[in-house]
Scaffold this active site. Structure first.
Site, PDB file in Angstrom:
ATOM      1  N   ASN A   9       0.779  -1.086   0.048  1.00 10.90           N
ATOM      2  CA  ASN A   9      -0.088   0.029  -0.130  1.00 10.90           C
ATOM      3  C   ASN A   9       0.917   1.203   0.079  1.00 10.90           C
ATOM      4  OD1 ASN A   9      -1.360   2.354   1.030  1.00 10.90           O
ATOM      5  ND2 ASN A   9      -3.005   1.023   1.901  1.00 10.90           N
ATOM      6  N   ASP A  68      -0.444  -4.365   9.916  1.00 11.30           N
ATOM      7  CA  ASP A  68      -1.933  -4.447   9.293  1.00 11.30           C
ATOM      8  C   ASP A  68      -2.997  -3.480  10.321  1.00 11.30           C
ATOM      9  OD1 ASP A  68      -3.343  -6.390   7.509  1.00 11.30           O
ATOM     10  OD2 ASP A  68      -4.653  -6.463   9.012  1.00 11.30           O
TER      11      ASP A  68
HETATM   12  P1  ITT Z   1      -0.674  -4.204   3.000  1.00 11.31           P
HETATM   13  O1  ITT Z   1      -1.386  -5.506   3.427  1.00 11.31           O
HETATM   14  O2  ITT Z   1      -0.010  -4.526   1.775  1.00 11.31           O
HETATM   15  O3  ITT Z   1       0.038  -3.501   3.947  1.00 11.31           O
HETATM   16  P2  ITT Z   1      -3.403  -3.093   2.861  1.00 11.31           P
HETATM   17  O4  ITT Z   1      -3.978  -1.975   2.045  1.00 11.31           O
HETATM   18  O5  ITT Z   1      -4.010  -4.479   2.043  1.00 11.31           O
HETATM   19  O6  ITT Z   1      -2.018  -3.242   2.490  1.00 11.31           O
HETATM   20  P3  ITT Z   1      -4.494  -3.736   5.309  1.00 11.31           P
HETATM   21  O7  ITT Z   1      -4.779  -5.155   5.108  1.00 11.31           O
HETATM   22  O8  ITT Z   1      -3.897  -3.363   6.503  1.00 11.31           O
HETATM   23  O9  ITT Z   1      -3.701  -3.093   4.360  1.00 11.31           O
HETATM   24  O10 ITT Z   1      -6.130  -2.931   5.076  1.00 11.31           O
HETATM   25  C1  ITT Z   1      -6.434  -2.026   5.926  1.00 11.31           C
HETATM   26  C2  ITT Z   1      -7.439  -1.077   4.952  1.00 11.31           C
HETATM   27  O11 ITT Z   1      -7.794  -0.324   5.944  1.00 11.31           O
HETATM   28  C3  ITT Z   1      -6.380  -0.426   3.936  1.00 11.31           C
HETATM   29  O12 ITT Z   1      -6.757  -0.827   2.845  1.00 11.31           O
HETATM   30  C4  ITT Z   1      -6.930   1.142   4.272  1.00 11.31           C
HETATM   31  O13 ITT Z   1      -7.662   1.507   2.961  1.00 11.31           O
HETATM   32  C5  ITT Z   1      -7.756   1.024   5.486  1.00 11.31           C
HETATM   33  N1  ITT Z   1      -6.792   1.823   6.359  1.00 11.31           N
HETATM   34  C6  ITT Z   1      -5.623   1.404   6.886  1.00 11.31           C
HETATM   35  N2  ITT Z   1      -5.239   2.483   7.520  1.00 11.31           N
HETATM   36  C7  ITT Z   1      -5.798   3.571   7.587  1.00 11.31           C
HETATM   37  C8  ITT Z   1      -5.545   4.948   7.374  1.00 11.31           C
HETATM   38  O14 ITT Z   1      -4.428   5.282   8.401  1.00 11.31           O
HETATM   39  N3  ITT Z   1      -6.507   5.681   7.361  1.00 11.31           N
HETATM   40  C9  ITT Z   1      -7.379   5.341   6.473  1.00 11.31           C
HETATM   41  N4  ITT Z   1      -7.655   4.095   6.072  1.00 11.31           N
HETATM   42  C10 ITT Z   1      -6.952   3.144   6.571  1.00 11.31           C
END
Ligand code: ITT
Length: 201
Positions: A9, A68
């Site tokens: 991400n 995560d």
């Molecule tokens: P990785 O697993 O590759 O790190 P991902 O986007 O799939 O990336 P997650 O599984 O942690 O990450 O997903 C959590 C989702 O929650 C992510 O796609 C974001 O859109 C949302 N999210 C996470 N942190 C956030 C933040 O600081 N502000 C807003 N939304 C967030």
């Protein structure tokens, strides 16, 4: 010292780079000579963070930082939580945010409590593993506001700022965010690891 940032991400990468102060060379997944896919099938945010750090460390033979994150909404019994990235299926974040606002239609402000949670995990190929958690408490706004940040930021109202995370800059978000507090705790461990590495020479 080199460290793999095990996230796909780009918004997370941008935030993590700003949060970490230490003099560490970041290696991104995109610069590895091979592609690895870690299935995020954990039942908790912590399980997924650990899985990513441990598997990427083993594949890359590098000290690895993963994290995560998820948004927990009290009125939805903690959803979307660990399923935050998959919530609502394959739709944009704008649509996910509108879906949440619709699910909370008519719910008064005081019942819109929510929190962002991050578990950061640091793993080495030799089996070292540490995790840390960061939480920020807020409320789901009545409408999306602001174009900053990413994901659920435009609907996460943070009372101390009197704004959503979508309305504040990166520097401001990093002062209080779930990600910043989890990563800063891990950074203390990184500092100790760096000291140990120096003493080995
Ligand atoms: P990785 O697993 O590759 O790190 P991902 O986007 O799939 O990336 P997650 O599984 O942690 O990450 O997903 C959590 C989702 O929650 C992510 O796609 C974001 O859109 C949302 N999210 C996470 N942190 C956030 C933040 O600081 N502000 C807003 N939304 C967030």
């Amino acid at each position: 010292m080199k460290m793999l940032i095990a996230t796909k991400n780009p918004d997370k990468i941008r935030e993590i780079k700003e949060i970490i102060d230490s003099n560490i060379e970041f290696v991104l997944l995109s610069s590895l000579p091979f592609e690895i896919d870690v299935i995020e099938d954990g039942k908790t945010i912590e399980e997924n963070a650990i899985k990513k750090a441990v598997e990427y460390a083993a594949f890359s033979s590098m000290l690895t930082l993963s994290e995560d994150s998820g948004l927990e909404i009290d009125y939805l019994n903690g959803a979307p939580g660990v399923y935050s990235s998959r919530f609502g299926g394959d739709i944009s974040y704008d649509e996910k945010n509108r879906l949440i606002i619709k699910l909370l239609e008519g719910v008064p402000f005081e019942k819109r409590k929510a929190r962002f949670k991050t578990v950061a995990a640091l793993a080495s190929p030799s089996g070292f593993l540490k995790t840390s958690e960061g939480i920020v408490e807020g409320f789901i706004s009545f409408e999306p506001k602001g174009n900053n940040g990413f994901g659920y930021d435009p609907i996460f109202f943070y009372p101390e700022f009197n704004k959503t995370f979508g309305e504040v800059g990166l520097e401001e978000k990093n002062k209080v965010s779930h990600r910043a507090s989890a990563i800063r705790k891990i950074e203390k461990i990184l500092f100790l690891l760096k000291q140990e590495a120096k003493e080995d020479y």
